[in-house]
Design a protein around this motif. Structure first.
Motif, PDB file in Angstrom:
ATOM      1  N   ASP A  13      44.230 -38.892  32.855  1.00 17.65           N
ATOM      2  CA  ASP A  13      45.077 -39.994  33.355  1.00 17.65           C
ATOM      3  C   ASP A  13      44.235 -41.266  33.364  1.00 17.65           C
ATOM      4  O   ASP A  13      43.155 -41.306  33.958  1.00 17.65           O
ATOM      5  CB  ASP A  13      45.560 -39.659  34.769  1.00 17.65           C
ATOM      6  N   MET A  14      44.714 -42.282  32.670  1.00 20.74           N
ATOM      7  CA  MET A  14      43.971 -43.540  32.616  1.00 20.74           C
ATOM      8  C   MET A  14      43.983 -44.202  33.995  1.00 20.74           C
ATOM      9  O   MET A  14      44.949 -44.095  34.744  1.00 20.74           O
ATOM     10  CB  MET A  14      44.593 -44.485  31.591  1.00 20.74           C
ATOM     11  N   ASP A  15      42.903 -44.925  34.307  1.00 17.32           N
ATOM     12  CA  ASP A  15      42.810 -45.612  35.597  1.00 17.32           C
ATOM     13  C   ASP A  15      43.505 -46.969  35.535  1.00 17.32           C
ATOM     14  O   ASP A  15      43.295 -47.717  34.569  1.00 17.32           O
ATOM     15  CB  ASP A  15      41.344 -45.813  35.972  1.00 17.32           C
ATOM     16  N   ASP A 111      50.218 -43.105  29.965  1.00 18.64           N
ATOM     17  CA  ASP A 111      48.766 -43.050  30.177  1.00 18.64           C
ATOM     18  C   ASP A 111      48.250 -41.674  30.593  1.00 18.64           C
ATOM     19  O   ASP A 111      47.174 -41.567  31.153  1.00 18.64           O
ATOM     20  CB  ASP A 111      48.328 -44.130  31.184  1.00 18.64           C
ATOM     21  N   LYS A 165      39.514 -40.691  41.861  1.00 22.37           N
ATOM     22  CA  LYS A 165      39.896 -41.784  40.981  1.00 22.37           C
ATOM     23  C   LYS A 165      39.278 -43.051  41.527  1.00 22.37           C
ATOM     24  O   LYS A 165      39.196 -43.182  42.733  1.00 22.37           O
ATOM     25  CB  LYS A 165      41.427 -41.936  40.976  1.00 22.37           C
TER      26      LYS A 165
HETATM   27 MG    MG Z   1      47.018 -43.771  35.467  1.00 24.75          MG
END
Ligand code: MG
Ligand code: TTP
Length: 358
Positions: A13-15, A111, A165
């Motif tokens: 999962d992209m930040d 994402d 995260k």
């Molecule tokens: Mg994300």
């Protein structure tokens, strides 16, 4: 008895995705709160926050919040409109990086993606190293960070990616899955929305651990099939497969030589033939491609794949031929016979769309 191989699944999962892409385009935003969404119009704007970076989250700003509320919480933030076209393009690039690491790949929203890497790694230590390598490649190529969860199934991997995260990596082995999930709120389970959460609360169930220790027959009486599903998930059990979905993702052909060969002229002739067949399919489906991948298997079955992404979409045979030949030639060794080659194209746009881009 058939022994099922234990799976190892990644969830990536992209930040702060949209905000991170905006920061990349505008380095001057670095260090400031950035909110991507509707125009705030000095507090009078309508619409919502799509996402915001971590600096803005410190002020309490969240995805889905009315933009007017975001303005109240953080008027000094940089407000950016949503540029979907750009995020979609970056997303495609990221998916192309991720896809090549997986036996099975499932893009899950703009994402996020699931990767089944079972055959790529021998144990969780190797899985962790592979996850680090993926993070490194995404950072080097895209200057973006992501968080990865590693687990025995999609459910555990997804919850793990959210655990630390940004820029996180959380590995949960099968034997630790139940213990990992236990303290988390039930809301973290995919099926549990706000209403179910409330209902569970009245039954004294707040955490996933509470759910795992509850009588499953009572759960199925109250919630039907979902009750049984929730119970299994709370125990860390999820058998759903990582699966490619949606439209055609790639078109490929491969061939095994009658005899393993050092005749590279013959290999290239065959590459041209495969390219021609692939291209016929591309034209039949009215597609344009951008990425070309070749596969080479040597006589000892050692197999390599290598891709090149062109700077443009194309449906021309000469582009495919040239790229495939160039990629293949890098594998020619005077002492290594070739057993099989393959040609694949991917990263498509349809002919309709291509016209509007041209
Ligand atoms: Mg994300
Ligand atoms: P998320 O992965 O939920 O959020 P994120 O990547 O911005 O932040 P995080 O670091 O916590 O993962 O969603 C991905 C993108 O989807 C996000 O950048 C913007 C978009 N989005 C919306 O447009 N509306 C929403 O309500 C949410 C949750 C996301």
């Amino acid at each position: 008895m058939m022994i099922e191989k234990k799976r190892i699944i990644f969830h990536v999962d992209m930040d702060q995705f949209f905000a991170a892409v905006e920061e990349r385009v505008h380095p001057e935003y670095k260090g400031k709160p950035v909110i991507v969404g509707a125009d705030p119009k000095k507090g009078k704007g309508r619409g919502v926050v799509s996402t915001c970076n971590y600096e803005a989250r410190k002020f309490g700003v969240r995805s889905g919040m009315p933009i007017s509320k975001a303005w109240k919480l953080c008027p000094e933030a940089v407000y950016s409109p949503v540029n979907y076209e750009l995020y979609t393009k970056v997303s495609e690039e990221i998916m192309n990086i991720l896809r090549k690491y997986a036996d099975k790949f499932e893009c899950w929203g703009i994402d996020e993606a699931f990767l089944d890497v079972t055959s790529k790694v021998k144990d969780y230590a190797e899985a962790e190293a592979l996850a680090r390598q993926i993070k490194k490649e995404i950072y080097e190529k895209e200057r973006l960070t992501c968080s990865i969860g590693v687990g025995p199934n999609k459910l555990v991997a997804k919850i793990a990616s959210d655990f630390q995260k940004p820029d996180g990596l959380t590995v949960v082995r099968e034997e630790n899955a139940e213990k990992f999930l236990a303290p988390l709120p039930v809301r973290k389970l995919l099926w549990v929305g706000r209403k179910t959460e409330q209902k569970l609360k009245t039954m004294g169930i707040k955490t996933i651990g509470d759910l795992a220790h509850f009588d499953p027959t009572v759960l199925s009486e109250k919630f039907g099939v979902v009750g049984t599903q929730m119970y299994l998930m709370a125990r860390g059990i999820d058998r759903s497969e990582v699966e490619e979905r949606g439209e055609v993702k790639s078109i490929s052909r491969e061939t095994t030589f009658e005899e393993d060969t050092l005749d590279f002229g013959l290999v290239l002739d065959n590459a041209d033939r495969l390219s021609e067949e692939v291209l016929k399919d591309v034209l039949r489906q009215n597609l344009y491609f951008k990425t070309v991948t070749v596969k080479v298997r040597y006589e000892n079955f050692e197999t390599h794949t290598h891709s090149k992404t062109l700077p443009f979409f194309t449906n021309r045979l000469q582009d495919l031929n040239r790229t495939a030949r160039e990629l293949l030639e890098a594998y020619f060794r005077p002492d290594r016979k070739i057993r099989l080659i393959g040609v694949r194209v991917s990263s498509f746009v349809s002919g309709e769309k291509q016209k509007t881009l041209a």
